[in-house]
Design a protein around this motif. Sequence first.
Motif, short mmCIF file in Angstrom:
data_model
loop_
_atom_site.label_atom_id
_atom_site.label_comp_id
_atom_site.label_asym_id
_atom_site.label_seq_id
_atom_site.Cartn_x
_atom_site.Cartn_y
_atom_site.Cartn_z
N PRO A 86 0.83 -1.21 0.00
CA PRO A 86 0.00 0.00 0.00
C PRO A 86 0.87 1.26 0.00
CG PRO A 86 -0.88 -1.60 1.54
CD PRO A 86 0.46 -2.13 1.09
N VAL A 93 2.22 4.96 0.68
CA VAL A 93 2.21 5.84 1.85
C VAL A 93 1.31 7.05 1.59
CG1 VAL A 93 4.49 5.15 2.65
CG2 VAL A 93 4.28 7.05 1.03
N GLU A 94 0.75 7.61 2.66
CA GLU A 94 -0.21 8.71 2.53
C GLU A 94 0.43 9.97 1.97
OE1 GLU A 94 -2.16 9.39 6.21
OE2 GLU A 94 -3.15 7.41 6.26
N THR A 95 1.72 10.11 2.18
CA THR A 95 2.40 11.35 1.75
C THR A 95 2.93 11.28 0.32
OG1 THR A 95 4.50 10.51 2.66
CG2 THR A 95 3.11 11.87 4.12
N ALA A 96 2.62 10.20 -0.40
CA ALA A 96 3.22 9.99 -1.72
C ALA A 96 2.93 11.13 -2.69
CB ALA A 96 2.73 8.66 -2.30
N GLU A 97 1.66 11.57 -2.75
CA GLU A 97 1.30 12.63 -3.69
C GLU A 97 2.14 13.89 -3.46
OE1 GLU A 97 -2.50 10.15 -3.50
OE2 GLU A 97 -0.86 10.72 -2.14
N ARG A 154 -4.20 8.32 -7.53
CA ARG A 154 -4.34 7.06 -6.80
C ARG A 154 -5.62 6.34 -7.26
NH1 ARG A 154 -2.24 6.00 -1.11
NH2 ARG A 154 -1.39 8.11 -1.34
N SER A 199 -5.99 2.92 -6.36
CA SER A 199 -6.15 2.20 -5.09
C SER A 199 -4.83 2.34 -4.35
CB SER A 199 -6.50 0.73 -5.34
OG SER A 199 -5.37 0.03 -5.83
N ASP A 200 -4.70 1.71 -3.22
CA ASP A 200 -3.44 1.81 -2.47
C ASP A 200 -2.28 1.14 -3.18
OD1 ASP A 200 -4.42 3.36 -0.47
OD2 ASP A 200 -4.80 1.71 0.94
N ASN A 257 8.65 1.44 -1.53
CA ASN A 257 7.75 0.49 -2.17
C ASN A 257 8.46 -0.18 -3.34
OD1 ASN A 257 5.27 -0.87 -2.85
ND2 ASN A 257 4.16 0.91 -2.02
#
Length: 230
Positions: A139, A141-145, A168, A170-171, A195
């Motif tokens: 999955p 990470v939330e900070t990817a964007e 995104r 999906s994850d 990742n």
Amino acid sequence: MRLDRYISECTELSRANAKKALHRGDITCDGVVVKNSGFKVDKDCEVHLSGERLYHVSSRYIMLNKPADTVCSNVGEAGYPSVLTLLDLPKAETLQIAGRLDADTTGLTLITNDGQWGHRITSPRKACNKRYRVWLAEPLVETAEAELAEGIQLKTETKPVLPAKLERISDTEVLLTITEGKYHQVKRMFAALGNRVTALHREQVGDIKLDEILKPGEWRELTPEEIGSV
């Protein structure tokens, strides 16, 4: 254009073998046998080789849906065949591939004999967008964007890569748009986020989108609108 060159560019014959065909009387121009290799062919001339009409295409612009386990080079590498072997065209091996994909990466590959057109796609100064569909092992990470939009630092690079856009799905499935083409760039970008890319597919270059009707290994000529968009 000289007749021997015209024949060579329309067929698999070398210039030397084209001259031999001329000397044998195998070539007609507008119904008349021509043996002079220096004969000048104009755009309206009908040239036949042993009765078969030859058609000359001065510039080629091709969209290929690259399958996995092929390489974007003019000859095979590391046991993988060149994508050019998928083209049923005379002198296919002389064409240029505008932007390499890894052997395991699939999708939109642009092929041409127009060097300036290809340069507009590959030159870093042109900042031509390339969009990839990416599948990930873990999955995201939330900070990817935010990290990708800011410009992420890759190992062995002296400065961050240019900002990239992440969408995104999906994850573990995303769309990524970049403007550069560094070695293994997409894989290295996600590695920098902790990742791993499990599959990678290029969907778009500039305004040219991969034709959905093309199966892996299939190709078509670009439309005038697609050519002019670059």
